[in-house]
Structures are given as C-alpha cells and as structure tokens.
Motif scaffolding. Sequence first.
Motif, PDB file in Angstrom:
ATOM      1  N   GLN A 201       0.827  -1.212   0.000  1.00 31.81           N
ATOM      2  CA  GLN A 201       0.000   0.000   0.000  1.00 31.81           C
ATOM      3  C   GLN A 201       0.853   1.250   0.000  1.00 31.81           C
ATOM      4  O   GLN A 201       0.521   2.240  -0.661  1.00 31.81           O
ATOM      5  N   TRP A 202       1.970   1.241   0.742  1.00 26.85           N
ATOM      6  CA  TRP A 202       2.882   2.387   0.694  1.00 26.85           C
ATOM      7  C   TRP A 202       3.372   2.599  -0.730  1.00 26.85           C
ATOM      8  O   TRP A 202       3.457   3.723  -1.213  1.00 26.85           O
ATOM      9  N   GLY A 203       3.717   1.486  -1.402  1.00 27.10           N
ATOM     10  CA  GLY A 203       4.173   1.589  -2.783  1.00 27.10           C
ATOM     11  C   GLY A 203       3.094   2.095  -3.711  1.00 27.10           C
ATOM     12  O   GLY A 203       3.348   2.929  -4.594  1.00 27.10           O
ATOM     13  N   ARG A 204       1.886   1.600  -3.543  1.00 30.52           N
ATOM     14  CA  ARG A 204       0.767   2.057  -4.377  1.00 30.52           C
ATOM     15  C   ARG A 204       0.539   3.554  -4.213  1.00 30.52           C
ATOM     16  O   ARG A 204       0.305   4.275  -5.195  1.00 30.52           O
ATOM     17  N   ASP A 205       0.582   4.018  -2.972  1.00 30.00           N
ATOM     18  CA  ASP A 205       0.302   5.428  -2.726  1.00 30.00           C
ATOM     19  C   ASP A 205       1.410   6.332  -3.260  1.00 30.00           C
ATOM     20  O   ASP A 205       1.149   7.484  -3.628  1.00 30.00           O
ATOM     21  N   PHE A 206       2.622   5.818  -3.296  1.00 35.67           N
ATOM     22  CA  PHE A 206       3.700   6.611  -3.902  1.00 35.67           C
ATOM     23  C   PHE A 206       3.569   6.623  -5.415  1.00 35.67           C
ATOM     24  O   PHE A 206       3.784   7.646  -6.072  1.00 35.67           O
ATOM     25  N   ALA A 207       3.201   5.487  -6.001  1.00 37.46           N
ATOM     26  CA  ALA A 207       3.233   5.338  -7.456  1.00 37.46           C
ATOM     27  C   ALA A 207       1.996   5.828  -8.178  1.00 37.46           C
ATOM     28  O   ALA A 207       2.019   6.001  -9.397  1.00 37.46           O
ATOM     29  N   ARG A 208       0.915   6.058  -7.451  1.00 38.70           N
ATOM     30  CA  ARG A 208      -0.319   6.402  -8.143  1.00 38.70           C
ATOM     31  C   ARG A 208      -0.219   7.746  -8.850  1.00 38.70           C
ATOM     32  O   ARG A 208       0.652   8.575  -8.546  1.00 38.70           O
ATOM     33  N   THR A 209      -1.111   7.975  -9.784  1.00 38.59           N
ATOM     34  CA  THR A 209      -1.102   9.188 -10.604  1.00 38.59           C
ATOM     35  C   THR A 209      -1.229  10.426  -9.732  1.00 38.59           C
ATOM     36  O   THR A 209      -2.142  10.518  -8.899  1.00 38.59           O
ATOM     37  N   PRO A 210      -0.331  11.385  -9.870  1.00 36.78           N
ATOM     38  CA  PRO A 210      -0.390  12.591  -9.036  1.00 36.78           C
ATOM     39  C   PRO A 210      -1.571  13.483  -9.404  1.00 36.78           C
ATOM     40  O   PRO A 210      -2.079  13.430 -10.529  1.00 36.78           O
ATOM     41  N   THR A 211      -1.998  14.290  -8.465  1.00 35.14           N
ATOM     42  CA  THR A 211      -3.043  15.268  -8.733  1.00 35.14           C
ATOM     43  C   THR A 211      -2.470  16.409  -9.564  1.00 35.14           C
ATOM     44  O   THR A 211      -1.252  16.556  -9.705  1.00 35.14           O
ATOM     45  N   ASP A 212      -3.358  17.246 -10.100  1.00 38.11           N
ATOM     46  CA  ASP A 212      -2.911  18.392 -10.885  1.00 38.11           C
ATOM     47  C   ASP A 212      -2.036  19.318 -10.046  1.00 38.11           C
ATOM     48  O   ASP A 212      -1.038  19.864 -10.530  1.00 38.11           O
ATOM     49  N   GLU A 213      -2.408  19.514  -8.777  1.00 36.46           N
ATOM     50  CA  GLU A 213      -1.627  20.388  -7.903  1.00 36.46           C
ATOM     51  C   GLU A 213      -0.219  19.843  -7.707  1.00 36.46           C
ATOM     52  O   GLU A 213       0.759  20.587  -7.700  1.00 36.46           O
ATOM     53  N   GLU A 214      -0.107  18.521  -7.530  1.00 37.78           N
ATOM     54  CA  GLU A 214       1.205  17.920  -7.336  1.00 37.78           C
ATOM     55  C   GLU A 214       2.068  18.052  -8.582  1.00 37.78           C
ATOM     56  O   GLU A 214       3.268  18.304  -8.508  1.00 37.78           O
ATOM     57  N   GLN A 215       1.461  17.875  -9.749  1.00 35.55           N
ATOM     58  CA  GLN A 215       2.209  17.959 -10.991  1.00 35.55           C
ATOM     59  C   GLN A 215       2.760  19.358 -11.240  1.00 35.55           C
ATOM     60  O   GLN A 215       3.806  19.522 -11.848  1.00 35.55           O
ATOM     61  N   THR A 216       2.057  20.385 -10.739  1.00 34.31           N
ATOM     62  CA  THR A 216       2.520  21.759 -10.926  1.00 34.31           C
ATOM     63  C   THR A 216       3.360  22.240  -9.759  1.00 34.31           C
ATOM     64  O   THR A 216       3.850  23.358  -9.756  1.00 34.31           O
ATOM     65  N   GLY A 217       3.499  21.361  -8.732  1.00 31.54           N
ATOM     66  CA  GLY A 217       4.305  21.732  -7.582  1.00 31.54           C
ATOM     67  C   GLY A 217       3.638  22.708  -6.656  1.00 31.54           C
ATOM     68  O   GLY A 217       4.294  23.354  -5.843  1.00 31.54           O
ATOM     69  N   SER A 218       2.307  22.853  -6.782  1.00 27.92           N
ATOM     70  CA  SER A 218       1.593  23.826  -5.945  1.00 27.92           C
ATOM     71  C   SER A 218       0.761  23.156  -4.880  1.00 27.92           C
ATOM     72  O   SER A 218      -0.216  23.698  -4.400  1.00 27.92           O
ATOM     73  N   SER A 219       1.149  21.958  -4.506  1.00 23.84           N
ATOM     74  CA  SER A 219       0.409  21.206  -3.496  1.00 23.84           C
ATOM     75  C   SER A 219       0.331  21.967  -2.191  1.00 23.84           C
ATOM     76  O   SER A 219       1.329  22.447  -1.664  1.00 23.84           O
TER      77      SER A 219
END
Length: 228
Positions: A201-219
């Motif tokens: 589950q730790w691996g799944r949560d790291f590997a899953r598709t990032p949100t739009d905010e995460e992709q732009t670095g504005s999380s």
Amino acid sequence: MTAETVDVTLTDESENVGWNGSLRSADDVKKRVRSVIKLRQKETPAAVAARAHLRSAVGREVGDVPAIWSYTLDSGSEKELGQKPTTGERAVHTALTLWALHQGSNDVSMNSTGGRDRTIGASVRRLAYSDMGGRERAEEHPVYKRLCAMIAAPTFESLTVHARGLVSMLGSAEIPMDYGRFAADLYHWQKPERRASVLRQWGRDFARTPTDEEQTGSSATTSTPESN
C-alpha cells in the motif's frame, strides 16, 4: 525550557481523555495516537511540554522516558503483556515520537486525517512532486531512495531509523501525514502475515497518478482537524 526540566505534572482541562487503555489491535493504536495528538497539538503549556518529552524519546526504547508512559504504554497487567514492549506499544511509541519531531516548530498541524493522502507513501509522493526541479519522474527524487530503504528494512528498528529521516524531510517541506494510519501500519508491519500488504500500500500510494496540484508543484500543506 528543556524536556528534562519541564514539570511532568502539567495538565490542562482535558487531561482525563481516557487514552490509557489497551493496545491489542490496529484500531486500538490508531485511536490512542489520534486521541493524544488531538489534545497535545495545542499550544497550552501541557501540550508544549508533552511534545518536548515525545521528541526526547525519538529512537529510544519503549518505556525509557517516564513522562510519556501514559501516552505510549498498554494498561494491561504484566501477566498479560510480558516483560518486553508489545507490538502495540512499539507502534504507538514510534508514531507519537515521530509526530512530535515532525510537528517541531511548524505552525500548521503535521497530522493529516482527511482526504486520500493517508499513508507515508502518499506523503512522500507529495514531497517528491512538490520539488521536481528538472526531474521527469518522482522516482528520480532523492526521497524515493529513502522510501525504498525503509520498505526494504529487515527489522522494526531499522525501519524506524529510515522513517525518521523521511519525517524530517516532510517536516522541512511542511507536508503532513496521517499518524493514526501510520501507527496502524506499524502495528501490521510487525505481523509477518500482514507486512507485505502494508508495504504494497505504501508503494501504491507513492506510485499512483499525481493530482494536478502535485504535478505543478503547488500542493497545499493543509491538514484536517481531528474529529471523533
């Protein structure tokens, strides 16, 4: 004022919250950790002192710091529990001491209880995507190697050492983590039949598709207040 000089009798209006119970299941440890954090994340003298004591116990054996006994120990008898730290005590001790380290001097709560981002894997992913620089993949971020080292840890002691390094990085970036969930994961990790599912589950949560905010670095680094 240091953890060693703080009067351990400091109390506040909610001292008797009933957290000193058994730690015989993942639900027990999750409830204990969330109950302690709910009270001790405040800015009262008792809460500030409690966090200092918890930080002083990072990396130390369960039971070594008397000031945190009521937070981290099971209330059962010696006949029930034996002489060594129990699975639940080790999980709670690790989660609460690392929470206190994570909270540090951060103004916002470093304990997150809302949304999908719950496990340490999810928080580390969020850290990687908040600091991508010229990297194309989260796996290229140095924090990924640290997460892999924790997942590969052969003993609980080595796992906690790697977790401490990750928590320090999360604290510097003001990225919270769900410590109730973390405590439950630590409890299950100590059960051989459950360990693989925790790591997966730790691996799944790291590997899953990032949100739009995460992709732009504005999380955002907001956290949800604890509720019962």
